[in-house]
Write an enzyme that holds these catalytic residues in place. Structure first.
Site, PDB file in Angstrom:
ATOM      1  N   ARG A  62      39.998  46.805  33.514  1.00 34.00           N
ATOM      2  CA  ARG A  62      40.242  45.607  33.959  1.00 34.00           C
ATOM      3  C   ARG A  62      41.820  45.033  33.746  1.00 34.00           C
ATOM      4  NH1 ARG A  62      36.140  45.936  36.196  1.00 34.00           N
ATOM      5  NH2 ARG A  62      34.378  44.475  36.249  1.00 34.00           N
ATOM      6  N   GLU A  76      42.359  38.702  40.635  1.00 32.93           N
ATOM      7  CA  GLU A  76      41.895  39.464  41.913  1.00 32.93           C
ATOM      8  C   GLU A  76      43.174  39.358  42.718  1.00 32.93           C
ATOM      9  OE1 GLU A  76      38.996  41.461  42.741  1.00 32.93           O
ATOM     10  OE2 GLU A  76      39.197  41.584  40.527  1.00 32.93           O
ATOM     11  N   HIS A  88      42.183  46.436  43.768  1.00 28.21           N
ATOM     12  CA  HIS A  88      40.705  46.542  43.387  1.00 28.21           C
ATOM     13  C   HIS A  88      39.809  47.052  44.315  1.00 28.21           C
ATOM     14  CE1 HIS A  88      37.705  44.386  40.410  1.00 28.21           C
ATOM     15  NE2 HIS A  88      37.708  45.633  40.256  1.00 28.21           N
TER      16      HIS A  88
END
Length: 323
Positions: free
Chosen positions: A241, A270, A290
């Site tokens: 993360r 994000e 991602h």
């Protein structure tokens, strides 16, 4: 399955990476039982849009979109959150716990996908593939460039769960020596991988792979103090993360040469990122938006998992329970 007269509403709150017709077919038993199914065509733009979409839902399926406490509390009928993802730090677990809402995930769907991307990013850093592609397209030759080989490198994995272990075994196949550490084990072995304290792993590794979950104990785990424990010129790869690393510390280490490269599939927010984000302009970096989990095979596997989660929850035998 509940009876038809107990009509319930299921909202698939964001795209799941497979055609809508496949989702409807997978949930055919649910709709045949007389229940309502709503499938969003895109991610909600903000919290307010999420509330509008899910306000009267009994069950929600989502992937990695934010679903915080405020959204949970704005959905009075909600009783089940089905997360088509491994991590659940984007879900308002405090509100779910307070209200007795069951939460299940799709742990394991992307084990192979993420570990394969970790290996790809490692090899790309070693051989500077993006830079070489760019130079070739500009009509340039080798110009004395020489990459590095994976064989013989010591690779440290922080977080030796299922994905970390899969990455470890791929690295071993390329001739790497692998050591690991986790919150629950810093000695002995795990599936043949020596387990050591974090400082030892950082100090001996030519490349460090982050595969740990985001918790209070791992937030900012890789920062100025821990980077100082790493070998000079080591590579760092983040498949965990974004907040596991302190981004300014990583930028400083790249600029000083303490780190010779950084690859990441995750960020403090994000993607898409602000083009002016400083990390995008740091030297010797490789970034993905991602997408480590995003293969065709993994998307279909997680659909199967979340459908199984729902059906088993409705039958009173929940699986992959987070909460």
């Amino acid at each position: 399955m509940t009876k038809p007269e107990e009509r319930r509403k299921l909202v698939v709150a964001e795209p799941l990476g497979v055609p809508e017709k496949e989702i409807r077919e997978a949930l055919r038993l649910f709709t045949q039982a007389g229940h309502e199914l709503v499938i969003a065509s895109g991610k909600p733009a903000d919290t307010e849009a999420t509330v509008r979409l899910c306000a009267d839902a009994d069950y929600v399926i989502l992937a990695n979109m934010p679903f915080p406490d405020a959204v949970v509390d704005a959905c009075p009928n909600l009783r089940f959150v089905d997360v088509a993802f491994t991590g659940v730090d984007h879900v308002g677990l405090n509100a779910c716990r307070r209200r007795g809402i069951r939460v299940c995930n799709a742990s394991g769907y992307a084990t192979r996908a993420v570990s394969e991307q970790a290996l790809c990013m490692f090899l790309s850093l070693l051989r500077a593939l993006p830079a070489m592609d760019r130079e070739t397209r500009l009509g340039h030759g080798r110009n004395g460039f020489a990459g590095r080989e994976a064989a013989g490198k010591t690779c440290g994995i922080v977080g030796l769960g299922a994905i970390g272990l899969a990455t470890a075994h791929l690295l071993e196949a390329f001739g790497c020596r692998v050591v690991g550490t986790s919150a629950t084990q810093t000695s002995g072995e795990r599936e043949g991988i020596p387990m050591l304290p974090l400082a030892d792993v950082l100090g001996m590794s030519d490349a460090v792979f982050l595969h740990c979950p985001l918790k209070d104990t791992t937030r900012g785990l890789i920062r100025e103090e821990t980077i100082a424990q790493m070998k000079d010129g080591a590579l760092l790869l983040n498949l965990a993360r974004g907040p596991v690393v302190d981004t300014p510390s990583v930028i400083a280490a790249l600029e000083s040469g303490k780190l010779s490269g950084y690859a990441s599939d995750v960020f403090d927010r994000e993607p898409p990122l602000d083009p002016e984000d400083p990390i995008l302009h740091a030297p010797n970096t490789l970034f993905m938006p991602h997408t480590g989990y995003a293969t065709q095979e993994a998307m279909r596997m997680r659909l199967d998992m979340v459908v199984e989660n729902l059906m088993r929850y409705l039958s009173g035998d929940p699986c992959r329970v987070v909460l």
